[in-house]
Design an enzyme around this catalytic site. Structure first.
Site, PDB file in Angstrom:
ATOM      1  N   GLY A  46       0.840  -1.194   0.000  1.00 40.35           N
ATOM      2  CA  GLY A  46       0.000   0.000   0.000  1.00 40.35           C
ATOM      3  C   GLY A  46       0.873   1.240   0.000  1.00 40.35           C
ATOM      4  O   GLY A  46       2.066   1.173   0.322  1.00 40.35           O
ATOM      5  N   GLN A  51       3.244   9.829   1.497  1.00 39.96           N
ATOM      6  CA  GLN A  51       4.540   9.134   1.571  1.00 39.96           C
ATOM      7  C   GLN A  51       5.466   9.524   0.421  1.00 39.96           C
ATOM      8  O   GLN A  51       6.673   9.292   0.491  1.00 39.96           O
ATOM      9  CB  GLN A  51       4.330   7.615   1.610  1.00 39.96           C
ATOM     10  CG  GLN A  51       3.641   7.155   2.898  1.00 39.96           C
ATOM     11  CD  GLN A  51       3.466   5.661   2.955  1.00 39.96           C
ATOM     12  OE1 GLN A  51       2.497   5.122   2.441  1.00 39.96           O
ATOM     13  NE2 GLN A  51       4.421   4.964   3.551  1.00 39.96           N
ATOM     14  N   CYS A  94       5.986  -0.244   7.616  1.00 35.38           N
ATOM     15  CA  CYS A  94       5.645   0.963   6.858  1.00 35.38           C
ATOM     16  C   CYS A  94       6.862   1.371   6.044  1.00 35.38           C
ATOM     17  O   CYS A  94       7.978   1.403   6.563  1.00 35.38           O
ATOM     18  CB  CYS A  94       5.247   2.087   7.815  1.00 35.38           C
ATOM     19  SG  CYS A  94       4.748   3.602   6.968  1.00 35.38           S
ATOM     20  N   LEU A  95       6.631   1.700   4.777  1.00 37.72           N
ATOM     21  CA  LEU A  95       7.741   2.102   3.912  1.00 37.72           C
ATOM     22  C   LEU A  95       8.382   3.398   4.411  1.00 37.72           C
ATOM     23  O   LEU A  95       9.528   3.683   4.055  1.00 37.72           O
ATOM     24  CB  LEU A  95       7.251   2.275   2.473  1.00 37.72           C
ATOM     25  CG  LEU A  95       6.778   0.961   1.796  1.00 37.72           C
ATOM     26  CD1 LEU A  95       6.092   1.266   0.470  1.00 37.72           C
ATOM     27  CD2 LEU A  95       7.944   0.001   1.605  1.00 37.72           C
ATOM     28  N   HIS A 136      -4.405   1.264   7.783  1.00 34.59           N
ATOM     29  CA  HIS A 136      -3.047   1.820   7.861  1.00 34.59           C
ATOM     30  C   HIS A 136      -2.916   3.025   6.912  1.00 34.59           C
ATOM     31  O   HIS A 136      -2.365   4.066   7.283  1.00 34.59           O
ATOM     32  CB  HIS A 136      -2.048   0.703   7.518  1.00 34.59           C
ATOM     33  CG  HIS A 136      -0.612   1.098   7.416  1.00 34.59           C
ATOM     34  ND1 HIS A 136       0.358   0.629   8.290  1.00 34.59           N
ATOM     35  CD2 HIS A 136       0.046   1.898   6.537  1.00 34.59           C
ATOM     36  CE1 HIS A 136       1.535   1.138   7.949  1.00 34.59           C
ATOM     37  NE2 HIS A 136       1.384   1.908   6.881  1.00 34.59           N
ATOM     38  N   GLU A 137      -3.446   2.885   5.687  1.00 34.88           N
ATOM     39  CA  GLU A 137      -3.317   3.966   4.687  1.00 34.88           C
ATOM     40  C   GLU A 137      -4.194   5.172   5.046  1.00 34.88           C
ATOM     41  O   GLU A 137      -3.777   6.320   4.880  1.00 34.88           O
ATOM     42  CB  GLU A 137      -3.678   3.470   3.285  1.00 34.88           C
ATOM     43  CG  GLU A 137      -2.847   2.297   2.750  1.00 34.88           C
ATOM     44  CD  GLU A 137      -1.361   2.461   2.910  1.00 34.88           C
ATOM     45  OE1 GLU A 137      -0.876   3.609   3.028  1.00 34.88           O
ATOM     46  OE2 GLU A 137      -0.655   1.436   2.946  1.00 34.88           O
ATOM     47  N   HIS A 140      -2.534   7.302   7.453  1.00 35.42           N
ATOM     48  CA  HIS A 140      -1.542   8.201   6.833  1.00 35.42           C
ATOM     49  C   HIS A 140      -2.197   9.508   6.376  1.00 35.42           C
ATOM     50  O   HIS A 140      -1.610  10.591   6.492  1.00 35.42           O
ATOM     51  CB  HIS A 140      -0.899   7.550   5.603  1.00 35.42           C
ATOM     52  CG  HIS A 140       0.294   6.683   5.900  1.00 35.42           C
ATOM     53  ND1 HIS A 140       1.427   7.143   6.523  1.00 35.42           N
ATOM     54  CD2 HIS A 140       0.540   5.377   5.619  1.00 35.42           C
ATOM     55  CE1 HIS A 140       2.313   6.159   6.617  1.00 35.42           C
ATOM     56  NE2 HIS A 140       1.798   5.059   6.073  1.00 35.42           N
TER      57      HIS A 140
HETATM   58  O1  GNR Z   1       4.021  -2.598   2.561  1.00 35.29           O
HETATM   59  C1  GNR Z   1       3.379  -2.463   3.600  1.00 35.29           C
HETATM   60  N1  GNR Z   1       3.065  -3.569   4.317  1.00 35.29           N
HETATM   61  C2  GNR Z   1       2.184  -3.555   5.376  1.00 35.29           C
HETATM   62  C3  GNR Z   1       2.131  -4.668   6.208  1.00 35.29           C
HETATM   63  C4  GNR Z   1       1.261  -4.706   7.263  1.00 35.29           C
HETATM   64  C5  GNR Z   1       0.431  -3.653   7.503  1.00 35.29           C
HETATM   65  C6  GNR Z   1       0.459  -2.536   6.713  1.00 35.29           C
HETATM   66  C7  GNR Z   1       1.341  -2.487   5.639  1.00 35.29           C
HETATM   67  S1  GNR Z   1       1.354  -1.101   4.624  1.00 35.29           S
HETATM   68  C8  GNR Z   1       3.012  -1.117   4.076  1.00 35.29           C
HETATM   69  C9  GNR Z   1       3.247  -0.038   3.038  1.00 35.29           C
HETATM   70  C10 GNR Z   1       3.035   1.315   3.668  1.00 35.29           C
HETATM   71  O2  GNR Z   1       3.810   1.847   4.409  1.00 35.29           O
HETATM   72  N2  GNR Z   1       1.897   1.916   3.402  1.00 35.29           N
HETATM   73  O3  GNR Z   1       1.616   3.093   3.973  1.00 35.29           O
HETATM   74 NI    NI Z   2       2.732   3.138   5.844  1.00 36.50          NI
END
Ligand code: GNR
Ligand code: NI
Length: 183
Positions: A46, A51, A94-95, A136-137, A140
């Protein structure tokens, strides 16, 4: 299409509340294409526009496993309209917080309303990894990171560690993680 650099903590732009998109026009479509390319390259499941330093309410997700066909989903102005009482714990990453993983508890199922790539209203009921990624997104878009769901001790420890790394690479020209800034 273009790869865009992903910003990481302690960059405070990750704390911005992103602005709603008024119209899904060609510029937004280009943004979504760049986000997908950047996400697949990372690789991640995601990505939220903030980001790549764009404070707009745009998210892309693809939870297809390695070897499966790609299943990209684009979300504009996503909103969670229902979440299950039932929770589940998933180890998140999270990236924007590279190589740090920790368990987070969230509702196990959610229903979201959003505009799709064509600007049409859509609803999606998600479970499993997709439900986790979507929450999660959307976090953000509101300046919230998964470490905000952890204890203050853990959160501050992680933030300080990345501050230290950022300071160190600012003083050491040629540090691989930050070369692009110095070119
Ligand atoms: O790549 C991602 N893997 C992930 C694994 C578990 C829960 C959420 C994520 S999102 C993350 C990519 C990211 O930072 N998206 O904002
Ligand atoms: Ni993230």
């Amino acid at each position: 299409m273009a790869l865009r650099p992903i910003i990481c903590i302690p960059d405070n732009r990750l704390r911005l509340v992103s602005a709603p998109v008024e119209r899904v026009d060609d510029e937004i479509k280009r943004l979504m294409d760049d986000m997908l390319e950047t996400m697949y390259d990372a690789p991640g499941i995601g990505l939220a526009a903030i980001q790549i330093a764009i404070p707009k309410r745009v998210v892309v997700i693809d939870t297809a496993k390695e070897g499966e066909d790609a299943r990209p989903i684009c979300f504009v102005n996503p909103e969670i309209v229902w979440s299950s009482e039932e929770k589940r714990v998933y180890q998140e990453g999270c990236l924007s917080i590279p190589e740090y993983y920790e368990d987070v508890e969230r509702p196990s199922r959610v229903k979201a309303r959003y505009l799709d790539r064509e600007g049409r209203e859509n609803e999606l009921e998600a479970d499993g990894l997709l439900a986790t990624a979507l929450q999660h997104e959307i976090d953000h878009l509101n300046g919230v990171l998964f470490i905000d769901h952890l204890s203050r001790l853990k959160r501050e420890r992680v933030w300080k560690k990345f501050e230290k790394i950022a300071r160190r690479s600012a003083n050491e020209p040629g540090h691989p993680a930050h070369d692009s800034r110095e070119l």
